[in-house]
Design a protein around this motif. Structure first.
Motif, PDB file in Angstrom:
ATOM      1  N   LEU A  34      82.484  10.994 -28.988  1.00 52.80           N
ATOM      2  CA  LEU A  34      81.502  11.141 -30.229  1.00 52.80           C
ATOM      3  C   LEU A  34      81.952   9.930 -31.058  1.00 52.80           C
ATOM      4  O   LEU A  34      81.224   9.506 -32.044  1.00 52.80           O
ATOM      5  CB  LEU A  34      81.661  12.406 -30.681  1.00 52.80           C
ATOM      6  N   ASP A  35      83.315   9.572 -31.580  1.00 52.84           N
ATOM      7  CA  ASP A  35      83.850   8.610 -32.130  1.00 52.84           C
ATOM      8  C   ASP A  35      83.031   7.175 -31.808  1.00 52.84           C
ATOM      9  O   ASP A  35      82.758   6.463 -32.727  1.00 52.84           O
ATOM     10  CB  ASP A  35      85.160   8.651 -32.300  1.00 52.84           C
ATOM     11  N   ILE A  36      83.093   6.921 -30.454  1.00 56.74           N
ATOM     12  CA  ILE A  36      82.708   5.519 -29.737  1.00 56.74           C
ATOM     13  C   ILE A  36      81.207   5.424 -30.147  1.00 56.74           C
ATOM     14  O   ILE A  36      80.624   4.574 -30.552  1.00 56.74           O
ATOM     15  CB  ILE A  36      83.185   5.567 -28.273  1.00 56.74           C
ATOM     16  N   ILE A  37      80.413   6.771 -29.863  1.00 54.40           N
ATOM     17  CA  ILE A  37      79.028   6.472 -30.173  1.00 54.40           C
ATOM     18  C   ILE A  37      78.785   6.362 -31.673  1.00 54.40           C
ATOM     19  O   ILE A  37      77.968   5.542 -31.934  1.00 54.40           O
ATOM     20  CB  ILE A  37      78.331   8.354 -29.823  1.00 54.40           C
ATOM     21  N   LYS A  38      79.402   6.980 -32.407  1.00 55.91           N
ATOM     22  CA  LYS A  38      79.339   6.780 -33.942  1.00 55.91           C
ATOM     23  C   LYS A  38      79.329   5.268 -34.275  1.00 55.91           C
ATOM     24  O   LYS A  38      78.774   4.877 -35.342  1.00 55.91           O
ATOM     25  CB  LYS A  38      80.302   7.738 -34.913  1.00 55.91           C
ATOM     26  N   GLN A  39      80.367   4.666 -33.621  1.00 56.71           N
ATOM     27  CA  GLN A  39      80.734   3.263 -34.085  1.00 56.71           C
ATOM     28  C   GLN A  39      79.785   2.165 -33.172  1.00 56.71           C
ATOM     29  O   GLN A  39      79.887   1.007 -33.849  1.00 56.71           O
ATOM     30  CB  GLN A  39      82.332   3.019 -33.667  1.00 56.71           C
ATOM     31  N   THR A  40      78.973   2.724 -32.479  1.00 51.96           N
ATOM     32  CA  THR A  40      78.113   1.882 -31.728  1.00 51.96           C
ATOM     33  C   THR A  40      76.606   1.969 -31.779  1.00 51.96           C
ATOM     34  O   THR A  40      75.960   1.258 -32.423  1.00 51.96           O
ATOM     35  CB  THR A  40      78.707   1.807 -30.234  1.00 51.96           C
ATOM     36  N   VAL A  41      76.259   3.051 -30.987  1.00 45.52           N
ATOM     37  CA  VAL A  41      74.844   3.235 -31.188  1.00 45.52           C
ATOM     38  C   VAL A  41      74.526   4.325 -32.353  1.00 45.52           C
ATOM     39  O   VAL A  41      73.386   4.421 -32.521  1.00 45.52           O
ATOM     40  CB  VAL A  41      74.262   4.052 -29.901  1.00 45.52           C
ATOM     41  N   GLY A  42      75.134   4.984 -32.814  1.00 38.82           N
ATOM     42  CA  GLY A  42      75.043   5.814 -34.084  1.00 38.82           C
ATOM     43  C   GLY A  42      74.858   7.321 -34.113  1.00 38.82           C
ATOM     44  O   GLY A  42      75.414   8.011 -34.903  1.00 38.82           O
ATOM     45  N   SER A  43      73.961   7.654 -32.909  1.00 43.04           N
ATOM     46  CA  SER A  43      73.796   9.135 -32.808  1.00 43.04           C
ATOM     47  C   SER A  43      73.675   9.298 -31.340  1.00 43.04           C
ATOM     48  O   SER A  43      73.274   8.367 -30.487  1.00 43.04           O
ATOM     49  CB  SER A  43      72.647   9.398 -33.637  1.00 43.04           C
ATOM     50  N   GLN A  44      73.755  10.635 -31.093  1.00 43.51           N
ATOM     51  CA  GLN A  44      73.705  11.021 -29.617  1.00 43.51           C
ATOM     52  C   GLN A  44      72.121  11.186 -29.146  1.00 43.51           C
ATOM     53  O   GLN A  44      71.897  11.455 -27.840  1.00 43.51           O
ATOM     54  CB  GLN A  44      74.072  12.636 -29.542  1.00 43.51           C
ATOM     55  N   ASP A  45      71.246  10.643 -30.026  1.00 37.90           N
ATOM     56  CA  ASP A  45      69.707  10.769 -29.610  1.00 37.90           C
ATOM     57  C   ASP A  45      69.096   9.479 -29.526  1.00 37.90           C
ATOM     58  O   ASP A  45      68.071   9.147 -29.005  1.00 37.90           O
ATOM     59  CB  ASP A  45      69.043  11.461 -30.829  1.00 37.90           C
ATOM     60  N   ASP A  46      70.034   8.387 -29.489  1.00 40.86           N
ATOM     61  CA  ASP A  46      69.769   7.038 -29.324  1.00 40.86           C
ATOM     62  C   ASP A  46      69.652   6.702 -27.934  1.00 40.86           C
ATOM     63  O   ASP A  46      70.184   7.179 -26.965  1.00 40.86           O
ATOM     64  CB  ASP A  46      70.859   5.940 -30.027  1.00 40.86           C
ATOM     65  N   PRO A  47      68.415   5.959 -27.653  1.00 38.47           N
ATOM     66  CA  PRO A  47      68.071   5.745 -26.212  1.00 38.47           C
ATOM     67  C   PRO A  47      69.347   4.853 -25.755  1.00 38.47           C
ATOM     68  O   PRO A  47      69.197   4.687 -24.307  1.00 38.47           O
ATOM     69  CB  PRO A  47      66.836   4.827 -26.311  1.00 38.47           C
ATOM     70  N   ASN A  48      69.915   3.995 -26.207  1.00 38.54           N
ATOM     71  CA  ASN A  48      71.108   3.149 -25.600  1.00 38.54           C
ATOM     72  C   ASN A  48      72.382   4.034 -25.340  1.00 38.54           C
ATOM     73  O   ASN A  48      73.257   3.597 -25.161  1.00 38.54           O
ATOM     74  CB  ASN A  48      71.395   2.137 -26.761  1.00 38.54           C
ATOM     75  N   LEU A  49      72.010   5.218 -25.402  1.00 41.37           N
ATOM     76  CA  LEU A  49      73.100   6.226 -24.988  1.00 41.37           C
ATOM     77  C   LEU A  49      72.879   7.040 -23.749  1.00 41.37           C
ATOM     78  O   LEU A  49      71.733   7.878 -23.536  1.00 41.37           O
ATOM     79  CB  LEU A  49      73.775   7.361 -25.975  1.00 41.37           C
ATOM     80  N   ILE A  50      73.539   6.712 -22.507  1.00 45.49           N
ATOM     81  CA  ILE A  50      72.864   7.258 -21.212  1.00 45.49           C
ATOM     82  C   ILE A  50      74.139   7.966 -20.661  1.00 45.49           C
ATOM     83  O   ILE A  50      75.487   7.555 -20.698  1.00 45.49           O
ATOM     84  CB  ILE A  50      72.412   6.305 -20.381  1.00 45.49           C
ATOM     85  N   GLY A  73      68.157  -4.420 -28.501  1.00 47.73           N
ATOM     86  CA  GLY A  73      69.538  -5.326 -28.941  1.00 47.73           C
ATOM     87  C   GLY A  73      70.620  -4.108 -29.254  1.00 47.73           C
ATOM     88  O   GLY A  73      70.442  -3.270 -28.789  1.00 47.73           O
ATOM     89  N   GLY A  74      71.605  -4.657 -29.799  1.00 48.95           N
ATOM     90  CA  GLY A  74      72.865  -3.980 -30.213  1.00 48.95           C
ATOM     91  C   GLY A  74      73.748  -3.653 -29.086  1.00 48.95           C
ATOM     92  O   GLY A  74      73.953  -4.465 -27.940  1.00 48.95           O
ATOM     93  N   LYS A  75      74.443  -2.322 -28.982  1.00 53.21           N
ATOM     94  CA  LYS A  75      75.045  -1.981 -27.821  1.00 53.21           C
ATOM     95  C   LYS A  75      74.435  -0.790 -26.907  1.00 53.21           C
ATOM     96  O   LYS A  75      73.721  -0.382 -27.611  1.00 53.21           O
ATOM     97  CB  LYS A  75      76.534  -1.624 -28.322  1.00 53.21           C
ATOM     98  N   LYS A  76      75.111  -0.657 -25.971  1.00 54.26           N
ATOM     99  CA  LYS A  76      74.673   0.467 -24.875  1.00 54.26           C
ATOM    100  C   LYS A  76      75.883   1.186 -24.735  1.00 54.26           C
ATOM    101  O   LYS A  76      77.041   0.538 -24.403  1.00 54.26           O
ATOM    102  CB  LYS A  76      74.083  -0.014 -23.561  1.00 54.26           C
ATOM    103  N   VAL A  77      75.828   2.448 -24.624  1.00 53.29           N
ATOM    104  CA  VAL A  77      77.153   3.437 -24.210  1.00 53.29           C
ATOM    105  C   VAL A  77      76.740   4.046 -23.008  1.00 53.29           C
ATOM    106  O   VAL A  77      75.795   4.646 -22.905  1.00 53.29           O
ATOM    107  CB  VAL A  77      77.363   4.422 -25.258  1.00 53.29           C
ATOM    108  N   VAL A  78      77.363   3.843 -21.882  1.00 58.24           N
ATOM    109  CA  VAL A  78      77.226   4.656 -20.399  1.00 58.24           C
ATOM    110  C   VAL A  78      78.244   5.442 -20.215  1.00 58.24           C
ATOM    111  O   VAL A  78      79.301   4.861 -20.091  1.00 58.24           O
ATOM    112  CB  VAL A  78      76.520   3.748 -19.404  1.00 58.24           C
ATOM    113  N   VAL A  79      78.092   6.758 -20.273  1.00 58.53           N
ATOM    114  CA  VAL A  79      79.019   7.570 -19.786  1.00 58.53           C
ATOM    115  C   VAL A  79      79.073   8.453 -18.652  1.00 58.53           C
ATOM    116  O   VAL A  79      77.816   8.582 -18.058  1.00 58.53           O
ATOM    117  CB  VAL A  79      79.010   9.012 -20.796  1.00 58.53           C
ATOM    118  N   VAL A  80      80.084   8.271 -17.612  1.00 57.77           N
ATOM    119  CA  VAL A  80      80.143   8.684 -16.335  1.00 57.77           C
ATOM    120  C   VAL A  80      81.138   9.793 -16.291  1.00 57.77           C
ATOM    121  O   VAL A  80      82.462   9.723 -16.365  1.00 57.77           O
ATOM    122  CB  VAL A  80      80.739   7.453 -15.364  1.00 57.77           C
ATOM    123  N   LYS A  81      80.643  11.016 -16.244  1.00 60.76           N
ATOM    124  CA  LYS A  81      81.107  12.138 -15.931  1.00 60.76           C
ATOM    125  C   LYS A  81      81.700  12.571 -14.596  1.00 60.76           C
ATOM    126  O   LYS A  81      81.341  11.982 -13.724  1.00 60.76           O
ATOM    127  CB  LYS A  81      80.509  13.319 -16.564  1.00 60.76           C
TER     128      LYS A  81
END
Length: 342
Positions: A34-50, A73-81
């Motif tokens: 969650l901290d990484i998301i806030k610092q990069t894409v901003g929210s959990q609803d952002d399309p750049n969070l997968i 543009g910007g950053k993308k966060v990819v989470v592998v569970k």
């Protein structure tokens, strides 16, 4: 690195391209993500969070996503569970994951992506090449139960975020009541923050007022009262637990477990084990060992052994139908009080 050290990095905006989080404390993983998301894409609803799970998705697909440019543009966060490829854990789904491609990605990660691997398992397979590569190249976060010092630091940090502080006895009392259950601690701190207000101080009296004891803590107190020959108080706790629909057999199991911990801690103390080593050997949280160490001198070895035998006999008497379960556990508590201690 420790969870607390990585969290400080993330908070100041120092984001690594690959994170490898492992251990049994999934709350810590979720909190860091969650901290990484806030610092990069901003929210959990952002399309750049997968997010993907290796239980039902090929690793290749996650890596392709990490190598694809972000939307707008910007950053993308990819989470592998469920990243079990670094453990001896057998995968339920028969998927053919390309570990070689992951090794190549680790060597040359995408500058636009943050790739996060979540491994919610206690042990890694250190023999595997991919384990070694990740530990060498990624930001490694060990999400394991805190020791006493780290738990204290974490509580102070959480309290600061919520606008209050702990007195020493307040912090100690909270841990005594709830143990190291992080989700439960966070929930109760929300309540404490509302009660004391901004810049307030939570002391032991406030914790006693607002925080109910956990079941394990109730059993701990029940045994403590019994061995002090305060049987009336022990029985009050016991009957309160019965009113809360706790099953006598479950309470008996917890009493027996606590007595076993006392015996093991007493024996290991005699052999000069440190509390840290005891916690590691017994697979207990260090705070549980600390509390047990404060109690064991009340017992002689022969008394502990007789009480453990008594718990086993009580279990047999209940399950064989020789004794009614509520009465059987009550009689065991009486035996606990009469077989006293120093």
């Amino acid at each position: 690195m420790s969870y607390l050290a990585i969290k400080k990095e993330v908070k100041r905006g120092d984001i690594r391209p690959i994170y490898f989080m492992y251990g049994t404390q999934t709350y810590l993983m979720e909190d860091l993500v969650l901290d990484i998301i806030k610092q990069t894409v901003g929210s959990q609803d952002d399309p750049n969070l997968i997010s993907f799970s290796l239980q039902d998705t090929l690793l290749d697909i996650a890596l392709e996503e990490a190598e694809t440019f972000p939307f707008f543009g910007g950053k993308k966060v990819v989470v592998v569970k469920d990243f079990s490829l670094v453990t001896t854990q057998k995968q339920e789904a028969k998927l053919d994951h390309d570990v070689t491609r992951l090794q190549q990605y680790i060597e040359h990660p995408s500058p636009e992506s943050i790739l996060i691997f979540l491994t919610p398992y206690e042990k890694l397979d250190e023999r595997k090449k991919i384990t070694k590569e990740l530990k060498k190249k990624a930001a490694v976060v060990e999400c394991c139960p805190f020791d006493e010092k780290m738990l204290s630091q974490w509580l102070d940090a959480q309290a600061k975020m919520k606008g209050f502080s702990f007195s020493e006895d307040g912090k100690e009392r909270l841990v005594e009541r709830l143990g190291a259950q992080l989700l439960l601690l966070v929930s109760e701190m929300e309540k404490l923050a509302l009660y004391v207000g901004n810049d307030g101080v939570v002391n032991g009296e406030i914790v006693d007022l607002l925080v109910a004891r956990s079941l394990e803590q109730d059993v701990f107190a029940l045994i403590d009262f019994a061995v002090k020959n305060q049987l009336d108080k022990a029985l009050i706790i016991y009957h309160d637990l019965l009113k809360q629909k706790e099953e006598p057999l479950k309470l008996l199991s917890l009493i027996a477990r606590q007595l076993r911990i006392y015996y093991q801690v007493k024996e290991m103390s005699r052999r000069s084990y440190s509390q840290r080593d005891m916690a590691s050997q017994l697979k207990l949280h260090p705070y549980v060992v600390k509390l047990a160490s404060q109690q064991v001198n009340r017992f002689e070895d022969k008394h502990l052994l007789r009480l453990l035998e008594g718990a086993a006999d009580t279990d047999y008497a209940i399950k064989s139908g020789k004794m009614e379960k509520t009465l059987a556990v009550e009689l065991l508590l009486m035996k606990l009080a009469t077989l006293n201690t120093k």
